[in-house]
Design an enzyme around this catalytic site. Structure first.
Site, short mmCIF file in Angstrom:
data_model
loop_
_atom_site.label_atom_id
_atom_site.label_comp_id
_atom_site.label_asym_id
_atom_site.label_seq_id
_atom_site.Cartn_x
_atom_site.Cartn_y
_atom_site.Cartn_z
N ASP A 25 -0.33 -3.76 -7.89
CA ASP A 25 0.59 -3.59 -6.78
C ASP A 25 1.54 -4.78 -6.75
O ASP A 25 1.09 -5.93 -6.86
CB ASP A 25 -0.16 -3.50 -5.45
N ASP A 38 -1.89 10.06 0.65
CA ASP A 38 -2.55 8.91 1.26
C ASP A 38 -3.11 9.35 2.60
O ASP A 38 -2.36 9.80 3.48
CB ASP A 38 -1.56 7.75 1.44
#
Length: 250
Positions: free
Chosen positions: A8, A134
């Site tokens: 990330d 998500d």
């Protein structure tokens, strides 16, 4: 089930968020290039790269990220701020192995319909597209997990399947960044509903025991692992050994 290491990126730094909270950031003292090279040197074939700036609409990282992605020999599964048909096509045509679409697919009613039309040509773009879902308590979140969608989880999966998209990256937000175990219950429910989906798990992986628990579901395609690697709970050697076994048994 294949293990895909995650990177990330926020403000060009390698980071992890806790439950998607941009105010709870852990920054790691390694560059994106160094982390990619580390995985590549140990035999990893696929790396998962997320532009956290792009996920919330800030595209200041993209030129930096795209330059690195173009130069790596690894297969890249990329997401974060991919919000146009043109960008999806550009990335796939440039060699990105898989492009993750999330926010735009949820908020724009026609986006997936338009994206599905790419499959009408010679190149089957659906093979290279991952639908990000998500989830927090079965509510779909988007825009860097800052917004909630009224779309029901199962209904959304069915819509995607009807349009020819079958690979899903499902992140259990309640687990993410906590190293407290994976969302086995959530994934079991999704696989029971749609056995044909190619499901990629994400969030909460803390050990090889968690990997085993997901593998025991029998139908997971792969799992993304991030913080457990940086916190030395899962070694790159563990991943290499597991993936070699996974490929042999594929």
């Amino acid at each position: 089930m294949y293990i895909i290491p995650a990177i990330d990126v926020l403000d060009k730094q390698v980071v992890r968020l806790r439950e998607g909270n941009y105010d709870e950031v852990t920054t790691y003292p390694i560059s994106l290039e160094e982390q990619i090279d580390k995985y590549h040197a140990n035999g990893t074939e696929i790396v998962h790269i997320i532009d956290l700036n792009g996920a919330k609409g800030d595209f200041s990282n993209q030129a930096y990220l795209f330059d690195i992605i173009r130069r790596t020999e690894m297969k890249v599964q990329y997401g974060g701020g991919v919000r146009s048909i043109e960008k999806v096509k550009e990335l796939i045509d440039a060699g990105v192995y898989r492009v993750i679409v999330g926010t735009q697919a949820i908020t724009n009613p026609t986006f997936l319909e338009e994206l599905s039309k790419l499959n009408e040509g010679r190149t089957k773009y659906a093979d290279h597209i991952v639908i990000a879902i998500d989830v927090l308590d079965e509510v779909i979140k988007y825009s860097g997990w800052l917004e909630s969608s009224p779309i029901k989880l199962i209904e959304y999966i069915d819509k995607c399947l009807s349009l020819g998209f079958y690979r899903f990256l499902c992140t259990d937000i309640s687990k993410d960044g906590k190293l407290g175990g994976a969302g086995v219950e959530l994934y079991s429910k999704l696989l029971a509903h749609s056995p044909i989906i190619k499901l990629i798990g994400s969030g909460g992986i803390s050990s090889m025991g968690d990997i085993e628990a997901l593998n025991d579901l029998g139908k997971m395609e792969s799992v993304v692992v991030g913080k457990a690697i940086y916190e030395n709970r899962i070694s790159i050697e563990d991943i290499k050994a597991w993936n070699l076994k996974a490929l042999i048994n594929f």
